[in-house]
Design an enzyme around this catalytic site. Sequence first.
Site, PDB file in Angstrom:
ATOM      1  N   ARG A 119       0.825  -1.229   0.000  1.00 30.32           N
ATOM      2  CA  ARG A 119       0.000   0.000   0.000  1.00 30.32           C
ATOM      3  C   ARG A 119       0.855   1.274   0.000  1.00 30.32           C
ATOM      4  NH1 ARG A 119      -3.048  -2.855   3.902  1.00 30.32           N
ATOM      5  NH2 ARG A 119      -4.791  -3.909   2.921  1.00 30.32           N
ATOM      6  N   LYS A 141       2.256  11.496 -11.356  1.00 29.62           N
ATOM      7  CA  LYS A 141       1.451  10.560 -12.153  1.00 29.62           C
ATOM      8  C   LYS A 141       2.273   9.292 -12.371  1.00 29.62           C
ATOM      9  CE  LYS A 141      -1.570  13.520 -14.906  1.00 29.62           C
ATOM     10  NZ  LYS A 141      -1.961  13.894 -16.273  1.00 29.62           N
ATOM     11  N   GLU A 183       8.788  18.875 -24.980  1.00 32.91           N
ATOM     12  CA  GLU A 183       8.104  19.231 -23.728  1.00 32.91           C
ATOM     13  C   GLU A 183       8.676  20.542 -23.164  1.00 32.91           C
ATOM     14  OE1 GLU A 183       5.470  17.663 -22.684  1.00 32.91           O
ATOM     15  OE2 GLU A 183       5.587  15.654 -23.573  1.00 32.91           O
ATOM     16  N   LYS A 225       6.260  23.271 -13.725  1.00 35.44           N
ATOM     17  CA  LYS A 225       5.421  22.092 -13.437  1.00 35.44           C
ATOM     18  C   LYS A 225       5.059  22.067 -11.956  1.00 35.44           C
ATOM     19  CE  LYS A 225       4.188  17.469 -14.412  1.00 35.44           C
ATOM     20  NZ  LYS A 225       4.392  16.230 -15.142  1.00 35.44           N
ATOM     21  N   GLU A 235      -5.350  17.121 -11.535  1.00 35.83           N
ATOM     22  CA  GLU A 235      -5.843  17.536 -12.853  1.00 35.83           C
ATOM     23  C   GLU A 235      -7.353  17.706 -12.899  1.00 35.83           C
ATOM     24  OE1 GLU A 235      -3.627  15.844 -16.173  1.00 35.83           O
ATOM     25  OE2 GLU A 235      -5.338  16.221 -17.478  1.00 35.83           O
ATOM     26  N   ARG A 239      -4.133  21.987 -14.409  1.00 37.56           N
ATOM     27  CA  ARG A 239      -3.075  21.043 -14.795  1.00 37.56           C
ATOM     28  C   ARG A 239      -3.266  20.556 -16.231  1.00 37.56           C
ATOM     29  NH1 ARG A 239      -0.190  16.186 -11.218  1.00 37.56           N
ATOM     30  NH2 ARG A 239       1.044  15.385 -12.946  1.00 37.56           N
ATOM     31  N   ASN A 243      -1.288  19.462 -21.199  1.00 36.57           N
ATOM     32  CA  ASN A 243      -1.606  18.605 -22.346  1.00 36.57           C
ATOM     33  C   ASN A 243      -1.568  19.366 -23.673  1.00 36.57           C
ATOM     34  OD1 ASN A 243      -2.054  16.411 -20.631  1.00 36.57           O
ATOM     35  ND2 ASN A 243      -4.131  17.122 -20.202  1.00 36.57           N
ATOM     36  N   HIS A 246      -1.054  17.569 -26.939  1.00 36.28           N
ATOM     37  CA  HIS A 246      -1.190  16.130 -26.707  1.00 36.28           C
ATOM     38  C   HIS A 246      -2.440  15.534 -27.342  1.00 36.28           C
ATOM     39  CE1 HIS A 246       2.109  16.936 -24.032  1.00 36.28           C
ATOM     40  NE2 HIS A 246       2.177  15.691 -23.614  1.00 36.28           N
ATOM     41  N   HIS A 250      -1.299  12.340 -29.107  1.00 37.89           N
ATOM     42  CA  HIS A 250      -1.670  10.985 -28.690  1.00 37.89           C
ATOM     43  C   HIS A 250      -2.363  10.232 -29.810  1.00 37.89           C
ATOM     44  CE1 HIS A 250      -1.597  11.879 -24.097  1.00 37.89           C
ATOM     45  NE2 HIS A 250      -0.480  11.359 -24.525  1.00 37.89           N
ATOM     46  N   HIS A 263       7.361   9.940 -28.192  1.00 42.03           N
ATOM     47  CA  HIS A 263       6.304  10.755 -27.598  1.00 42.03           C
ATOM     48  C   HIS A 263       6.488  12.247 -27.915  1.00 42.03           C
ATOM     49  CE1 HIS A 263       3.274  11.982 -24.742  1.00 42.03           C
ATOM     50  NE2 HIS A 263       4.151  12.765 -24.134  1.00 42.03           N
TER      51      HIS A 263
HETATM   52  N1  LIG Z   1       4.107  10.426 -15.439  1.00 41.49           N
HETATM   53  C1  LIG Z   1       4.039  11.455 -16.250  1.00 41.49           C
HETATM   54  O1  LIG Z   1       3.625  12.565 -15.871  1.00 41.49           O
HETATM   55  C2  LIG Z   1       4.507  11.285 -17.667  1.00 41.49           C
HETATM   56  C3  LIG Z   1       4.647  12.409 -18.501  1.00 41.49           C
HETATM   57  C4  LIG Z   1       5.133  12.227 -19.790  1.00 41.49           C
HETATM   58  C5  LIG Z   1       5.480  10.957 -20.223  1.00 41.49           C
HETATM   59  N2  LIG Z   1       5.332   9.889 -19.385  1.00 41.49           N
HETATM   60  C6  LIG Z   1       5.738   8.534 -19.816  1.00 41.49           C
HETATM   61  O2  LIG Z   1       7.156   8.546 -19.986  1.00 41.49           O
HETATM   62  C7  LIG Z   1       7.519   7.537 -20.918  1.00 41.49           C
HETATM   63  C8  LIG Z   1       8.462   8.124 -21.932  1.00 41.49           C
HETATM   64  O3  LIG Z   1       9.607   8.556 -21.241  1.00 41.49           O
HETATM   65  P1  LIG Z   1      11.019   8.630 -21.969  1.00 41.49           P
HETATM   66  O4  LIG Z   1      10.887   9.409 -23.201  1.00 41.49           O
HETATM   67  O5  LIG Z   1      12.017   9.010 -20.960  1.00 41.49           O
HETATM   68  O6  LIG Z   1      11.206   7.125 -22.466  1.00 41.49           O
HETATM   69  P2  LIG Z   1      12.054   5.892 -21.895  1.00 41.49           P
HETATM   70  O7  LIG Z   1      12.020   5.829 -20.428  1.00 41.49           O
HETATM   71  O8  LIG Z   1      11.594   4.708 -22.646  1.00 41.49           O
HETATM   72  O9  LIG Z   1      13.537   6.290 -22.315  1.00 41.49           O
HETATM   73  C9  LIG Z   1      13.856   6.441 -23.683  1.00 41.49           C
HETATM   74  C10 LIG Z   1      15.072   5.589 -24.066  1.00 41.49           C
HETATM   75  O10 LIG Z   1      16.239   6.219 -23.554  1.00 41.49           O
HETATM   76  C11 LIG Z   1      16.989   5.304 -22.762  1.00 41.49           C
HETATM   77  N3  LIG Z   1      17.642   6.116 -21.736  1.00 41.49           N
HETATM   78  C12 LIG Z   1      17.054   6.824 -20.731  1.00 41.49           C
HETATM   79  N4  LIG Z   1      17.966   7.535 -20.091  1.00 41.49           N
HETATM   80  C13 LIG Z   1      19.162   7.295 -20.679  1.00 41.49           C
HETATM   81  C14 LIG Z   1      20.484   7.761 -20.480  1.00 41.49           C
HETATM   82  N5  LIG Z   1      20.764   8.694 -19.567  1.00 41.49           N
HETATM   83  N6  LIG Z   1      21.472   7.264 -21.263  1.00 41.49           N
HETATM   84  C15 LIG Z   1      21.178   6.355 -22.243  1.00 41.49           C
HETATM   85  N7  LIG Z   1      19.947   5.894 -22.505  1.00 41.49           N
HETATM   86  C16 LIG Z   1      18.953   6.367 -21.721  1.00 41.49           C
HETATM   87  C17 LIG Z   1      15.977   4.303 -22.278  1.00 41.49           C
HETATM   88  O11 LIG Z   1      16.574   3.082 -21.937  1.00 41.49           O
HETATM   89  C18 LIG Z   1      15.053   4.186 -23.488  1.00 41.49           C
HETATM   90  O12 LIG Z   1      15.626   3.315 -24.421  1.00 41.49           O
HETATM   91  C19 LIG Z   1       6.227   7.017 -21.508  1.00 41.49           C
HETATM   92  O13 LIG Z   1       5.902   5.802 -20.901  1.00 41.49           O
HETATM   93  C20 LIG Z   1       5.203   8.094 -21.133  1.00 41.49           C
HETATM   94  O14 LIG Z   1       3.903   7.564 -21.015  1.00 41.49           O
HETATM   95  C21 LIG Z   1       4.868  10.039 -18.134  1.00 41.49           C
END
Ligand SMILES: NC(=O)c1ccc[n+]([C@@H]2O[C@H](COP(=O)([O-])OP(=O)(O)OC[C@H]3O[C@@H](n4cnc5c(N)ncnc54)[C@H](O)[C@@H]3O)[C@@H](O)[C@H]2O)c1
Length: 364
Positions: A119, A141, A183, A225, A235, A239, A243, A246, A250, A263
Site C-alpha cells: 500500500r 502521475k 516538452e 510544473k 488535474e 493542470r 496537455n 497532446h 496521442h 512521444h
Molecule cells: N508520469 C508522467 O507525468 C509522464 C509524462 C510524460 C510521459 N510519461 C511517460 O514517460 C515515458 C516516456 O519517457 P522517456 O521518453 O524518458 O522514455 P524511456 O524511459 O523509454 O527512455 C527512452 C530511451 O532512452 C533510454 N535512456 C534513458 N535515459 C538514458 C540515459 N541517460 N542514457 C542512455 N539511454 C537512456 C531508455 O533506456 C530508453 O531506451 C512514456 O511511458 C510516457 O507515457 C509520463
Amino acid sequence: MSRVVNVNLEARAYAIHIGTGCLAALPDLLPAASAALVVTDTNVEAHYGPGVVRGLEQAGWAVARCVVPAGEGSKTLDGAQTIYRAALEAGLDRRSVIVALGGGMVGDLAGFAAATFLRGVRLVQVPTSLLAMVDSSVGGKTAVNLPQGKNLVGVFYQPAVVVADLRTLDTLPEREYVSGLAEVVKYGVIWDADLFALLETRAADVLAREPALLQEVIGRCCEIKAEIVAVDERESGVRAILNFGHTLGHAVETVAGYGHWLHGEAVALGMAYAARVSIRERGFPERDAERVLALLRRLGLPVELEGPAGKLSWDRVRRAMAADKKAHRSRPTFVLAEHMGSVVFGCDVSEDGLRETFDTVRAT
Ligand SMILES: NC(=O)c1ccc[n+]([C@@H]2O[C@H](COP(=O)([O-])OP(=O)(O)OC[C@H]3O[C@@H](n4cnc5c(N)ncnc54)[C@H](O)[C@@H]3O)[C@@H](O)[C@H]2O)c1
C-alpha cells in the site's frame, strides 16, 4: 552546484535537485531508511546502475536491484509484478525505498509499483532522460499500459525526492534528447514567454547540451510544473494545460503505432497543430504560431506529417481523438494558445476547424 526546486504539496511536499554530478550525493538526499530497491532498464543499468548501487552500499544501505528490458513494452502489469517479486525477495518493508533510475518508462512503472507495494513505499525519482527530468518525474502521475491503451491503470503518487543529474544526459541518444525538447518548448508556449525566447536565442547551445544552460532551462521547466501541480495536483483544472499538443499527439501515436513516433515528436506535431487551430479559434497571433513552428523545426522536431505518416487518414486520427481518455463524450477538447506564454484549456473546436487544420499539417 545543484539547483533545488520545491514542490509545495503540504504533507506531500518534496524537493527536486538538478545539477551536474548530483548522483554522487544520492545517498545523502534519500529519505531516512536502510533498504532500497533500485529499479532501472537495461540501457540505463549499463551506464549508471553499478555506480548508484555502489554509492548506496558504501553509505550503508542494503540494496537490491531490478532491471527490466528497455522500452515501453515493460510498462505493464507484468512489469510491475517483476518489481513486486524483487521487492519481496529483497525483504523490503514499508520503511524501505524504491529508486526509479531511468527515463519516463521506468519512472511510471517503478512509481506505480512503489505506490501499490504494501500500500505504498517511498519513491525516489532519478530521471535520466530529458523528458523524465522536465516532465514525468515531477507531479506524481504513475501508470502502466494495458493492451487496450497507454497509461490506463495508474495512481497519483508523489515521490519523496527527485534527483536529476544532468551528466546522465551525456549518454542519452540524440533522437531521445530532441524528443524531450518538445516538452521544454511546451512550457514556453503555455506559461513562460521568456523561456520561449531563451530557447529561440540559444537553440544551438540547447542542442549542444550546454550544461549551465541546461540547468537553467530544466530548472525553469520543473518550477513551472511544480507551480501547476501545487494548485491542481489531480488535474481537475489548470493542470490540463500541460496537455498542450497532446490531443493530436496521442492520436497520431495511436494511429501510426507506438514506436513509429517518439512521444515528444508526436507532441511537437500536436503543438504545431494546436498553434494553427489557436489562430482561428483564439486569435493567437500568426506571428507567434510561426515562431512555435520555426523553433520546433530548428530543434529538429516534426511540424508536419511526412513520408508514410503523411498518409494517415483523418477518419482514423479523429476516431483516436474521440477514444482518448481525456475526451468528453467522444469530443476531444483542446488546450489553445491566446498569446505566447498563455493558454486556455477545455476548448471545443468545430469539426470543420479540426479537419481543415489537419490538412495543413499533412504534407502534400
Ligand atoms: N508520469 C508522467 O507525468 C509522464 C509524462 C510524460 C510521459 N510519461 C511517460 O514517460 C515515458 C516516456 O519517457 P522517456 O521518453 O524518458 O522514455 P524511456 O524511459 O523509454 O527512455 C527512452 C530511451 O532512452 C533510454 N535512456 C534513458 N535515459 C538514458 C540515459 N541517460 N542514457 C542512455 N539511454 C537512456 C531508455 O533506456 C530508453 O531506451 C512514456 O511511458 C510516457 O507515457 C509520463
